[in-house]
Each structure stands twice: as C-alpha cells, then as structure tokens.
Design a protein around this motif. Sequence first.
Motif, PDB file in Angstrom:
ATOM      1  N   GLN A 166       0.823  -1.204   0.000  1.00 19.47           N
ATOM      2  CA  GLN A 166       0.000   0.000   0.000  1.00 19.47           C
ATOM      3  C   GLN A 166       0.860   1.259   0.000  1.00 19.47           C
ATOM      4  N   GLU A 167       1.996   1.208   0.704  1.00 23.05           N
ATOM      5  CA  GLU A 167       2.811   2.411   0.872  1.00 23.05           C
ATOM      6  C   GLU A 167       3.998   2.499  -0.085  1.00 23.05           C
ATOM      7  N   TRP A 168       4.664   1.373  -0.315  1.00 25.50           N
ATOM      8  CA  TRP A 168       5.929   1.393  -1.036  1.00 25.50           C
ATOM      9  C   TRP A 168       5.977   0.320  -2.121  1.00 25.50           C
ATOM     10  N   THR A 169       6.744   0.640  -3.168  1.00 26.68           N
ATOM     11  CA  THR A 169       6.994  -0.310  -4.250  1.00 26.68           C
ATOM     12  C   THR A 169       8.493  -0.543  -4.370  1.00 26.68           C
ATOM     13  N   ALA A 170       8.897  -1.810  -4.405  1.00 21.61           N
ATOM     14  CA  ALA A 170      10.300  -2.176  -4.616  1.00 21.61           C
ATOM     15  C   ALA A 170      10.442  -2.706  -6.040  1.00 21.61           C
ATOM     16  N   THR A 171      11.343  -2.093  -6.784  1.00 26.55           N
ATOM     17  CA  THR A 171      11.575  -2.470  -8.176  1.00 26.55           C
ATOM     18  C   THR A 171      12.972  -3.059  -8.305  1.00 26.55           C
ATOM     19  N   GLY A 172      13.046  -4.321  -8.722  1.00 27.20           N
ATOM     20  CA  GLY A 172      14.337  -4.979  -8.924  1.00 27.20           C
ATOM     21  C   GLY A 172      14.771  -4.828 -10.364  1.00 27.20           C
ATOM     22  N   LEU A 173      15.860  -4.109 -10.578  1.00 25.05           N
ATOM     23  CA  LEU A 173      16.343  -3.809 -11.919  1.00 25.05           C
ATOM     24  C   LEU A 173      17.609  -4.599 -12.236  1.00 25.05           C
ATOM     25  N   ARG A 174      17.642  -5.204 -13.400  1.00 23.27           N
ATOM     26  CA  ARG A 174      18.823  -5.899 -13.924  1.00 23.27           C
ATOM     27  C   ARG A 174      19.427  -6.859 -12.896  1.00 23.27           C
ATOM     28  N   LEU A 175      18.588  -7.517 -12.130  1.00 21.88           N
ATOM     29  CA  LEU A 175      19.073  -8.450 -11.113  1.00 21.88           C
ATOM     30  C   LEU A 175      19.837  -9.597 -11.778  1.00 21.88           C
ATOM     31  N   GLY A 176      20.874 -10.060 -11.093  1.00 22.07           N
ATOM     32  CA  GLY A 176      21.667 -11.148 -11.642  1.00 22.07           C
ATOM     33  C   GLY A 176      21.123 -12.517 -11.300  1.00 22.07           C
ATOM     34  N   MET A 177      20.388 -12.600 -10.202  1.00 27.27           N
ATOM     35  CA  MET A 177      19.772 -13.858  -9.773  1.00 27.27           C
ATOM     36  C   MET A 177      18.436 -13.552  -9.114  1.00 27.27           C
ATOM     37  N   LEU A 178      17.486 -14.446  -9.302  1.00 22.25           N
ATOM     38  CA  LEU A 178      16.198 -14.333  -8.627  1.00 22.25           C
ATOM     39  C   LEU A 178      15.656 -15.744  -8.439  1.00 22.25           C
ATOM     40  N   ASP A 179      15.362 -16.093  -7.187  1.00 21.58           N
ATOM     41  CA  ASP A 179      14.873 -17.433  -6.860  1.00 21.58           C
ATOM     42  C   ASP A 179      13.768 -17.320  -5.822  1.00 21.58           C
ATOM     43  N   LEU A 180      12.888 -18.283  -5.822  1.00 27.12           N
ATOM     44  CA  LEU A 180      11.855 -18.394  -4.798  1.00 27.12           C
ATOM     45  C   LEU A 180      11.984 -19.782  -4.198  1.00 27.12           C
ATOM     46  N   VAL A 181      12.390 -19.833  -2.929  1.00 28.03           N
ATOM     47  CA  VAL A 181      12.624 -21.122  -2.266  1.00 28.03           C
ATOM     48  C   VAL A 181      11.932 -21.125  -0.904  1.00 28.03           C
ATOM     49  N   ARG A 182      11.685 -22.303  -0.407  1.00 24.17           N
ATOM     50  CA  ARG A 182      11.190 -22.421   0.958  1.00 24.17           C
ATOM     51  C   ARG A 182      12.241 -21.863   1.910  1.00 24.17           C
ATOM     52  N   THR A 183      11.777 -21.106   2.895  1.00 24.76           N
ATOM     53  CA  THR A 183      12.722 -20.513   3.856  1.00 24.76           C
ATOM     54  C   THR A 183      13.539 -21.603   4.535  1.00 24.76           C
ATOM     55  N   SER A 184      12.943 -22.734   4.765  1.00 24.77           N
ATOM     56  CA  SER A 184      13.652 -23.849   5.396  1.00 24.77           C
ATOM     57  C   SER A 184      14.726 -24.443   4.493  1.00 24.77           C
ATOM     58  N   GLN A 185      14.718 -24.040   3.211  1.00 23.32           N
ATOM     59  CA  GLN A 185      15.682 -24.585   2.251  1.00 23.32           C
ATOM     60  C   GLN A 185      16.610 -23.502   1.687  1.00 23.32           C
ATOM     61  N   GLU A 186      16.774 -22.406   2.423  1.00 28.46           N
ATOM     62  CA  GLU A 186      17.665 -21.343   1.953  1.00 28.46           C
ATOM     63  C   GLU A 186      19.091 -21.831   1.726  1.00 28.46           C
ATOM     64  N   ASP A 187      19.498 -22.870   2.454  1.00 30.97           N
ATOM     65  CA  ASP A 187      20.862 -23.373   2.301  1.00 30.97           C
ATOM     66  C   ASP A 187      21.124 -23.892   0.896  1.00 30.97           C
ATOM     67  N   THR A 188      20.078 -24.238   0.154  1.00 27.01           N
ATOM     68  CA  THR A 188      20.303 -24.679  -1.229  1.00 27.01           C
ATOM     69  C   THR A 188      20.795 -23.535  -2.091  1.00 27.01           C
ATOM     70  N   ILE A 189      20.594 -22.296  -1.615  1.00 29.22           N
ATOM     71  CA  ILE A 189      21.023 -21.110  -2.362  1.00 29.22           C
ATOM     72  C   ILE A 189      22.288 -20.502  -1.763  1.00 29.22           C
ATOM     73  N   VAL A 190      22.365 -20.424  -0.435  1.00 24.30           N
ATOM     74  CA  VAL A 190      23.478 -19.711   0.215  1.00 24.30           C
ATOM     75  C   VAL A 190      24.303 -20.596   1.150  1.00 24.30           C
ATOM     76  N   GLY A 191      24.022 -21.874   1.168  1.00 22.17           N
ATOM     77  CA  GLY A 191      24.716 -22.760   2.090  1.00 22.17           C
ATOM     78  C   GLY A 191      26.191 -22.938   1.792  1.00 22.17           C
ATOM     79  N   HIS A 192      26.606 -22.601   0.569  1.00 16.89           N
ATOM     80  CA  HIS A 192      28.017 -22.758   0.193  1.00 16.89           C
ATOM     81  C   HIS A 192      28.891 -21.615   0.696  1.00 16.89           C
ATOM     82  N   LEU A 193      28.269 -20.561   1.203  1.00 22.09           N
ATOM     83  CA  LEU A 193      29.021 -19.372   1.593  1.00 22.09           C
ATOM     84  C   LEU A 193      29.778 -19.573   2.903  1.00 22.09           C
ATOM     85  N   GLY A 194      30.932 -18.902   2.989  1.00 21.12           N
ATOM     86  CA  GLY A 194      31.688 -18.897   4.228  1.00 21.12           C
ATOM     87  C   GLY A 194      31.089 -17.921   5.226  1.00 21.12           C
ATOM     88  N   PRO A 195      31.729 -17.735   6.378  1.00 18.54           N
ATOM     89  CA  PRO A 195      31.215 -16.798   7.380  1.00 18.54           C
ATOM     90  C   PRO A 195      30.996 -15.402   6.789  1.00 18.54           C
TER      91      PRO A 195
END
Length: 294
Positions: free
Chosen positions: A116-145
């Motif tokens: 109602q108040e704000w619009t977020a516009t994603g421009l020229r994004l390099g990646m976009l995924d929709l995953v279960r929150t419980s499965q976020e590690d499939t996207i970012v689990g390879h990252l170090g600290p």
Amino acid sequence: MPEGDTVFRTCARLHEALAGRVLVAAELRWPGLSTSNLVGHTTIEVVPRGKHILQRLDSGWTLHSHLKMEGQWRISRTDKDPTALAARGRVDQRRRERLDRGGRGSDDIRALLVTQEWTATGLRLGMLDLVRTSQEDTIVGHLGPDILSPDFDQQQAIANLSGPVGAALLDQRNLAGIGTMWASESLFLQGIFPWAEAAALDPATLNGVVARARRLMTANLPHAVQTSTGIRREGGNTYVHARSGRPCRRCGTTIRVAQIGPPTRERAMFYCPTCQGGLAPGDDGRPLRPLGSR
C-alpha cells in the motif's frame, strides 16, 4: 559487483519499506517464476547473507536475489490506487509507463513488489529465486562466514583461506561479503602482496587483513559513498582501487592492476608494487594509462 556493505544497505532499505506490509501486487519477471503469486504475502524481514539478499515471507517462502554486476533495488512510493492493484494483483499499465519514463525500462525490470505504501523495483538483477525458507541453504549454504554478521567467525574464515591471499579473500566460499574494492584496499593498508600464498602468511598477518576489511566495511555501512581514506569525494576515496596508472598516495609509485583468481573466475586486483612487495605474476611493468583516461 557491489560489496557486502552495499548489499547490507540495500537490505536495510528493503526491510524498512516492506517488513510487516502485505504485498498487494507482485510480478517476478524471471524464467520459471513468472506465474508465482505472492499477493497477500507479508514480508517478515529482508536480510543479507554476504552479497545475497533474502526476503522472508510469512508464507514460509524466501525471495532470493543477487545484484551481480548491474543489479539494484529501488524504492518508490506506491501509486495511490491500491484497490485496482489488489483486485488484479498485477502492475497496471499506467505504472509501467511511469517506470519507463523514469528511465526504468520494462526490459530492465526483473521484479516488482507493491505494498500500500511502497513499491520495490528490482532492476537488472543477476539472480532471482523463490525457495522455501527452510531450504535457503540450497542457495546460500556454500558461503563462508559473513564478514558483516554480528556472529562473524573470523577464525573459521581465516582457516578457509588458501592459495593467493587476494583471490582467497574474494572467494565467497571462504568468507562472504568482500569484493575487489575492500580486498584491494585492505591488502594495501596491511602492506600484503595480493599474490602471496595464504599458507605462507602467519596467522597474525591473516587476522590483520580480515580484521581490517571488517572494520572498513562496518565503518561504511551508513554511507552510500564508500571510502578507505576518510574522503568521500570521487577520486579521493580509495588508495589503490580503480586508481591504476595513478601515483600511490604513500610512495608515488604507479598503481597497477592485474587479474587474480582461477580461470573463468578472475577478478581485478589493484595494488602498489612498492608498498606491497613487487609486480603481479605476468605483469611486465609497462606504463599504464590512468583508469578512465583517453
């Protein structure tokens, strides 16, 4: 590619605009996601993980995005006709035309998230995924600290470093968030040759460069213009990054740039051969034209 502190600020802006608010319209212009329906979902939080953006929804889903080289999220006030938007759950033609007039052509738009108040516009994004929150590690689990996390495990990050130290700092599997700017600046300020083998450096030296990077990035979180020199004026904000062909601020030697990292994942590393102990492998020392000059 934006550094971790830039992504941190992006997440903070998205969180402020979207958290606790219901999506009244949404479009994901990405292969495999275009039919996803996020209308009626409420954003719980938007958080960074290194250079990755995680928007967690009350429905148990996470919208993940990565800016890569050219991406950005922009926040604008929502057109005051939310009833029509909510009825269809899509962005109407008037809004499309207004975005185009604002220099945000429809070909650049990868995501539109409307409350109602704000619009977020994603421009020229390099990646976009929709995953279960419980499965976020499939996207970012390879990252170090995550270097900007309050519970950053510096000793684990240092233990992960191997190979040329400059490339190791840039490898997000070792520690997440550092890009070419903060790697170049931190190594220069610590007087470390970027191509030195991490295994040949003593723990105190590695601790010093990682701690320096974290201090610099943390100090820059409130600011859109990053600086390691304390000067936020363009051209004065770094010691070596993006200054190839120009004199070192410390010794006057010409700043140089060379590629670092394994094949297909090379990145630019800026350095001073005098302050940091020599020329990069394969650098013949020939004069460099200042970056950006003609």
